[in-house]
Design a protein around this motif. Sequence first.
Motif, PDB file in Angstrom:
ATOM      1  N   THR A 175      20.640 -18.720 -31.201  1.00  0.00           N
ATOM      2  CA  THR A 175      21.022 -19.848 -30.347  1.00  0.00           C
ATOM      3  C   THR A 175      22.008 -19.431 -29.266  1.00  0.00           C
ATOM      4  O   THR A 175      22.007 -19.997 -28.165  1.00  0.00           O
ATOM      5  CB  THR A 175      21.628 -20.985 -31.194  1.00  0.00           C
ATOM      6  N   SER A 176      22.850 -18.445 -29.584  1.00  0.00           N
ATOM      7  CA  SER A 176      23.801 -17.984 -28.566  1.00  0.00           C
ATOM      8  C   SER A 176      23.084 -17.356 -27.385  1.00  0.00           C
ATOM      9  O   SER A 176      23.397 -17.635 -26.216  1.00  0.00           O
ATOM     10  CB  SER A 176      24.776 -16.972 -29.177  1.00  0.00           C
ATOM     11  N   ILE A 177      22.106 -16.494 -27.676  1.00  0.00           N
ATOM     12  CA  ILE A 177      21.350 -15.861 -26.591  1.00  0.00           C
ATOM     13  C   ILE A 177      20.554 -16.913 -25.822  1.00  0.00           C
ATOM     14  O   ILE A 177      20.462 -16.867 -24.584  1.00  0.00           O
ATOM     15  CB  ILE A 177      20.429 -14.767 -27.159  1.00  0.00           C
ATOM     16  N   MET A 178      19.980 -17.883 -26.549  1.00  0.00           N
ATOM     17  CA  MET A 178      19.216 -18.937 -25.884  1.00  0.00           C
ATOM     18  C   MET A 178      20.103 -19.752 -24.947  1.00  0.00           C
ATOM     19  O   MET A 178      19.751 -19.987 -23.781  1.00  0.00           O
ATOM     20  CB  MET A 178      18.564 -19.855 -26.921  1.00  0.00           C
ATOM     21  N   CYS A 179      21.260 -20.187 -25.436  1.00  0.00           N
ATOM     22  CA  CYS A 179      22.173 -20.979 -24.606  1.00  0.00           C
ATOM     23  C   CYS A 179      22.730 -20.156 -23.449  1.00  0.00           C
ATOM     24  O   CYS A 179      22.848 -20.646 -22.319  1.00  0.00           O
ATOM     25  CB  CYS A 179      23.319 -21.529 -25.455  1.00  0.00           C
ATOM     26  N   ALA A 180      23.072 -18.878 -23.724  1.00  0.00           N
ATOM     27  CA  ALA A 180      23.622 -18.035 -22.667  1.00  0.00           C
ATOM     28  C   ALA A 180      22.583 -17.762 -21.587  1.00  0.00           C
ATOM     29  O   ALA A 180      22.911 -17.745 -20.387  1.00  0.00           O
ATOM     30  CB  ALA A 180      24.116 -16.718 -23.263  1.00  0.00           C
ATOM     31  N   VAL A 185      16.072 -32.192 -19.246  1.00  0.00           N
ATOM     32  CA  VAL A 185      17.436 -32.009 -19.744  1.00  0.00           C
ATOM     33  C   VAL A 185      17.469 -32.157 -21.262  1.00  0.00           C
ATOM     34  O   VAL A 185      18.199 -31.434 -21.961  1.00  0.00           O
ATOM     35  CB  VAL A 185      18.391 -33.022 -19.071  1.00  0.00           C
ATOM     36  N   GLY A 186      16.665 -33.090 -21.786  1.00  0.00           N
ATOM     37  CA  GLY A 186      16.620 -33.287 -23.234  1.00  0.00           C
ATOM     38  C   GLY A 186      16.188 -32.041 -23.970  1.00  0.00           C
ATOM     39  O   GLY A 186      16.828 -31.621 -24.952  1.00  0.00           O
ATOM     40  N   PHE A 187      15.131 -31.390 -23.505  1.00  0.00           N
ATOM     41  CA  PHE A 187      14.691 -30.147 -24.145  1.00  0.00           C
ATOM     42  C   PHE A 187      15.713 -29.035 -23.958  1.00  0.00           C
ATOM     43  O   PHE A 187      15.960 -28.245 -24.878  1.00  0.00           O
ATOM     44  CB  PHE A 187      13.336 -29.720 -23.584  1.00  0.00           C
ATOM     45  N   ALA A 188      16.304 -28.951 -22.764  1.00  0.00           N
ATOM     46  CA  ALA A 188      17.241 -27.864 -22.475  1.00  0.00           C
ATOM     47  C   ALA A 188      18.474 -27.925 -23.375  1.00  0.00           C
ATOM     48  O   ALA A 188      18.959 -26.890 -23.848  1.00  0.00           O
ATOM     49  CB  ALA A 188      17.659 -27.909 -21.014  1.00  0.00           C
ATOM     50  N   TYR A 189      18.976 -29.118 -23.630  1.00  0.00           N
ATOM     51  CA  TYR A 189      20.181 -29.259 -24.442  1.00  0.00           C
ATOM     52  C   TYR A 189      19.877 -29.377 -25.937  1.00  0.00           C
ATOM     53  O   TYR A 189      20.668 -28.941 -26.786  1.00  0.00           O
ATOM     54  CB  TYR A 189      20.967 -30.495 -24.007  1.00  0.00           C
ATOM     55  N   THR A 190      18.741 -29.963 -26.281  1.00  0.00           N
ATOM     56  CA  THR A 190      18.465 -30.293 -27.675  1.00  0.00           C
ATOM     57  C   THR A 190      17.861 -29.134 -28.438  1.00  0.00           C
ATOM     58  O   THR A 190      18.152 -28.957 -29.632  1.00  0.00           O
ATOM     59  CB  THR A 190      17.506 -31.502 -27.746  1.00  0.00           C
ATOM     60  N   PHE A 191      17.026 -28.367 -27.797  1.00  0.00           N
ATOM     61  CA  PHE A 191      16.266 -27.365 -28.532  1.00  0.00           C
ATOM     62  C   PHE A 191      17.154 -26.360 -29.266  1.00  0.00           C
ATOM     63  O   PHE A 191      16.884 -26.040 -30.426  1.00  0.00           O
ATOM     64  CB  PHE A 191      15.300 -26.644 -27.586  1.00  0.00           C
ATOM     65  N   LEU A 226      15.196  -8.875 -34.054  1.00  0.00           N
ATOM     66  CA  LEU A 226      15.309  -8.447 -32.663  1.00  0.00           C
ATOM     67  C   LEU A 226      14.211  -9.078 -31.805  1.00  0.00           C
ATOM     68  O   LEU A 226      14.455  -9.489 -30.669  1.00  0.00           O
ATOM     69  CB  LEU A 226      15.235  -6.926 -32.589  1.00  0.00           C
ATOM     70  N   GLN A 227      13.015  -9.173 -32.360  1.00  0.00           N
ATOM     71  CA  GLN A 227      11.926  -9.811 -31.619  1.00  0.00           C
ATOM     72  C   GLN A 227      12.194 -11.302 -31.417  1.00  0.00           C
ATOM     73  O   GLN A 227      11.843 -11.865 -30.378  1.00  0.00           O
ATOM     74  CB  GLN A 227      10.606  -9.600 -32.363  1.00  0.00           C
ATOM     75  N   LEU A 228      12.833 -11.950 -32.386  1.00  0.00           N
ATOM     76  CA  LEU A 228      13.211 -13.356 -32.225  1.00  0.00           C
ATOM     77  C   LEU A 228      14.265 -13.515 -31.137  1.00  0.00           C
ATOM     78  O   LEU A 228      14.258 -14.506 -30.386  1.00  0.00           O
ATOM     79  CB  LEU A 228      13.731 -13.930 -33.543  1.00  0.00           C
ATOM     80  N   TYR A 229      15.200 -12.549 -31.060  1.00  0.00           N
ATOM     81  CA  TYR A 229      16.183 -12.586 -29.977  1.00  0.00           C
ATOM     82  C   TYR A 229      15.494 -12.596 -28.612  1.00  0.00           C
ATOM     83  O   TYR A 229      15.897 -13.331 -27.699  1.00  0.00           O
ATOM     84  CB  TYR A 229      17.114 -11.367 -30.046  1.00  0.00           C
ATOM     85  N   ILE A 230      14.441 -11.786 -28.472  1.00  0.00           N
ATOM     86  CA  ILE A 230      13.753 -11.665 -27.182  1.00  0.00           C
ATOM     87  C   ILE A 230      12.917 -12.915 -26.893  1.00  0.00           C
ATOM     88  O   ILE A 230      13.018 -13.513 -25.816  1.00  0.00           O
ATOM     89  CB  ILE A 230      12.875 -10.399 -27.164  1.00  0.00           C
ATOM     90  N   CYS A 231      12.088 -13.313 -27.877  1.00  0.00           N
ATOM     91  CA  CYS A 231      11.139 -14.414 -27.631  1.00  0.00           C
ATOM     92  C   CYS A 231      11.844 -15.772 -27.551  1.00  0.00           C
ATOM     93  O   CYS A 231      11.651 -16.525 -26.596  1.00  0.00           O
ATOM     94  CB  CYS A 231      10.074 -14.434 -28.732  1.00  0.00           C
ATOM     95  N   VAL A 232      12.659 -16.070 -28.567  1.00  0.00           N
ATOM     96  CA  VAL A 232      13.340 -17.367 -28.600  1.00  0.00           C
ATOM     97  C   VAL A 232      14.554 -17.361 -27.682  1.00  0.00           C
ATOM     98  O   VAL A 232      14.794 -18.318 -26.937  1.00  0.00           O
ATOM     99  CB  VAL A 232      13.745 -17.732 -30.039  1.00  0.00           C
ATOM    100  N   GLY A 233      15.335 -16.274 -27.730  1.00  0.00           N
ATOM    101  CA  GLY A 233      16.573 -16.231 -26.972  1.00  0.00           C
ATOM    102  C   GLY A 233      16.369 -16.096 -25.479  1.00  0.00           C
ATOM    103  O   GLY A 233      16.807 -16.940 -24.699  1.00  0.00           O
ATOM    104  N   PHE A 234      15.653 -15.030 -25.061  1.00  0.00           N
ATOM    105  CA  PHE A 234      15.545 -14.729 -23.637  1.00  0.00           C
ATOM    106  C   PHE A 234      14.418 -15.508 -22.942  1.00  0.00           C
ATOM    107  O   PHE A 234      14.653 -16.171 -21.931  1.00  0.00           O
ATOM    108  CB  PHE A 234      15.344 -13.223 -23.431  1.00  0.00           C
TER     109      PHE A 234
END
Length: 508
Positions: free
Chosen positions: A62-67, A30-36, A110-118
């Motif tokens: 961060t929006s794509i990652m959280c979503a 949970v710490g990683f999921a919320y903090t990262f 765009l690549q950051l959206y895919i790797c970090v976000g998705f």
Amino acid sequence: MSPPVPSDLGYVPPDGGWGWAVVFGASISVGFAYTFPKAFTIYFKEIQAVYSISYSQIAWITSIMCATTYGGGPISSILVNRYGSRPVVMFGGLLCGIGMVSAAFCTSILQLYICVGFITGLGLALNLQPSVIMIGKYFLKRRPIANGLAMAGSPVMLCTLAPLNQFLFDNFGWRGSFLILGAILLNCCVAGALFRPIGAATAPVKAQVTEEGKDALKEEVTKVAMEMSSTTNIPTEVKMEEEEEKDCCEKINQYLDFSLFKHRGFLIYLIGNVLMFLGFFAPIVFLAPYAKHIGIDEYSAAFLLSILAIVDMFARPATGIIANSKWVRPRIQYFFSFSIAFNGTCHLLCPLASGYTGLVVYSVFFGLAFGMVCAMLFETLMDLVGAARFTSAVGLVTIAECCTILLGPPIGGILIDTFGDYKYMFIKCGAVMVLAGTFLFIMNYYNYRLLDKEKKRKAKEEDPKSVRTENEGRNNWNKETTPDGPELEPLKEEQEEVKKEVNGTNEV
């Protein structure tokens, strides 16, 4: 302690023992999921300068990652119901590591959206939901305390990751930092190894047996139908199609219980939380950039997140203890509503903080309010639907919340780009959260009143004494309404004469 709560799991949770090891593993996941997503904002300025992009564009990471973390809830729920929490969390940790290592070699936003976000976001989704589900399986009476301790992993991680990210960025740059963060996220696999299965081990075996029995019956029915004539073959085919449709619906409901949308309390929780998340994450995302914007150095700006995390660290277990008390737990939904409104009030007052001291005060109160909300976020849902239906409920809730989570930070970034000031973003988030808290408070009050009326009605229907008194009352009313006096004497004489005549004919 709160009064005993009935269990709908089919077994009695241990409320301790290995459950505390599960809480420790859940605090890491949970710490990683919320903090990262929060700690990742340290790299915004550098990435924004490298790719020459706006605030709203950088906020999409961060929006794509959280979503994705919340939108992957149904996928996580289905996998947990099929394979269990342990392998799902370990696979999620592997995805997180792969996503961050791949992000170190990205050449475009765009690549950051895919790797970090998705990719990383999906890995975090496979860590968040199973961790909370496992706590509900190991705890019942102490569940609010266990949830509070597990949620405390988020501020502990934030307290360490925020300065660590700044240190890594200064020494290795953002690309080297991503490689190291990918290795750190692999610790989620270790946390998942602690999630030892619990419950009736024969449940999946029985399900397999029943499914095999159904398949065998289907085969027999089809053989008989083929032997029958064409006239009788048509209705049997229709019946088989109907049975297959029912089986498909049953299989879907095994993994996601869509009947929850008929649950009044679940719908109230869903609407209030969807509205709340529109302003929940944006203030954290833009806190460090706002501090840098008003002239505060980078380390002091990162230390604001550490202050928030330290207060949050103590607020979550304390909130769990308060929520577990006999005074608060029966009405925990009110406490949750107050926490959301208190959170929004802090954001509305944030523009009044002009210097670093004001931002420190804001971070303290924001950390307290944020910890209160996070400590009860899943406990209130368990309180409404029960632990047995929680796996489906959390998946359905997170998929609905991902839309507002996705839009929240970019809308804040658009406000900053349009007005050139951060205060409008804080005002928007504060107003939305106060509205959500007020909505939940009013609707939960309405829901509690309806539940009390329904309980009283059921008690009257099930009480045999009330049925007896009603029957006795009807009998007494019948006796009172039928007169027994001189008015009925002529009728009695006629009846006696008729009886004599009948007896006379019988004698003859």
